[in-house]
Motif scaffolding. Structure first.
Motif, mmCIF file in Angstrom:
data_model
loop_
_atom_site.group_PDB
_atom_site.id
_atom_site.type_symbol
_atom_site.label_atom_id
_atom_site.label_comp_id
_atom_site.label_asym_id
_atom_site.label_seq_id
_atom_site.Cartn_x
_atom_site.Cartn_y
_atom_site.Cartn_z
ATOM 1 N N PRO A 1 0.628 -1.167 0.059
ATOM 2 C CA PRO A 1 0.137 -0.265 -0.028
ATOM 3 C C PRO A 1 0.723 1.300 0.064
ATOM 4 N N GLY A 2 0.507 2.079 -0.911
ATOM 5 C CA GLY A 2 1.217 3.376 -1.081
ATOM 6 C C GLY A 2 2.575 3.413 -1.600
ATOM 7 N N LYS A 3 2.948 1.997 -2.115
ATOM 8 C CA LYS A 3 4.329 2.084 -2.795
ATOM 9 C C LYS A 3 4.235 1.312 -4.113
ATOM 10 N N PRO A 4 3.503 2.181 -5.253
ATOM 11 C CA PRO A 4 3.048 1.604 -6.518
ATOM 12 C C PRO A 4 4.526 1.234 -7.317
ATOM 13 N N ASN A 5 5.701 1.785 -6.673
ATOM 14 C CA ASN A 5 6.763 1.458 -7.545
ATOM 15 C C ASN A 5 7.355 -0.075 -7.175
ATOM 16 N N GLN A 6 6.898 -0.399 -6.099
ATOM 17 C CA GLN A 6 7.449 -2.036 -5.531
ATOM 18 C C GLN A 6 6.806 -2.831 -6.085
#
Length: 224
Positions: free
Chosen positions: A128-133
């Motif tokens: 959540p909140g880390k779309p690049n991971q």
């Protein structure tokens, strides 16, 4: 807002032997969690034999999941033990982390016998909140059909992100649960009957019936 998007789902007659499904739990709760038992009951309503198990860390009472190789090895081992003698169609499934691990095993051809398909209940595309991971690099290596069941309120991936992903996977289907969270539980205004999870399972069952039949799923002399 779309309700679901289906990508290149083949159409075939239904299986004529009972279907078996192995469902892996998510990171925070084991096979005895009410959500897991709810899904097993929903599959039973479709006359599907749904089996569950605990990953080693959960069985040992630890809160932190094991490393991926341990999880993958355990899933593959339980699968072989539970499915090696099954005659009908076989599906590997998982909630969140469990689904991701199923896909990682499938990507390296680690299931024996090979499943007829994979079903993901809330695939954790990224934290959540880390779309690049992103957690999808291995998915193009999965050769069996995949079904993504995903809620519009899931913080582990937006509907647009899942739609874009599935468009790149030739054997994948996406079904969106309007108002659903990471567990596919929808808001009351979107799901007044409180059966969003059961309806997701019903969609999944219907999807399995449209897939090509493996040899073990057909009884000689019977027709669908």
């Amino acid at each position: 807002m779309y309700l679901y998007m289906q990508v290149r789902a083949p159409t075939r007659p239904p299986y004529n032997l009972p279907m078996t499904l192995l469902l892996a739990h998510g990171a925070g709760a084991g096979q005895s969690h009410p959500w897991m038992t709810r899904v097993v009951a929903a599959w039973a309503g479709a006359r599907v034999r749904a089996k569950t198990f605990d990953f080693p860390y959960m069985a040992a009472g630890r809160s932190a999941p094991d490393r991926a190789p341990v999880l993958e090895s355990h899933f593959a081992s339980v699968w072989k033990d539970q499915m090696s003698q099954a005659a009908g169609p076989l599906f590997a499934a998982g909630k969140s982390m469990g689904g991701r691990i199923a896909s990682q095993v499938a990507a390296r051809n680690g299931f024996d016998p090979e499943p007829d398909g994979l079903i993901f209940f809330g695939y954790p595309l990224h934290p959540p909140g880390k779309p690049n991971q992103r957690r999808d690099k291995h998915l193009p290596d999965v050769t069996v059909p995949m079904l993504f069941l995903h809620g519009t309120r899931d913080p582990f991936g937006s509907p647009d992100e899942l739609e874009a992903l599935v468009r790149t996977l030739p054997n994948a289907t996406l079904h969106i649960i309007e108002g659903g969270d990471h567990s596919l539980v929808a808001l009351k205004r979107a799901d007044p009957n409180g059966d969003s999870v059961e309806r997701a399972v019903q969609f999944a069952f219907e999807w399995t019936q449209r897939l090509p039949r493996a040899n073990r799923g057909v009884v000689k002399g019977l027709t669908s």
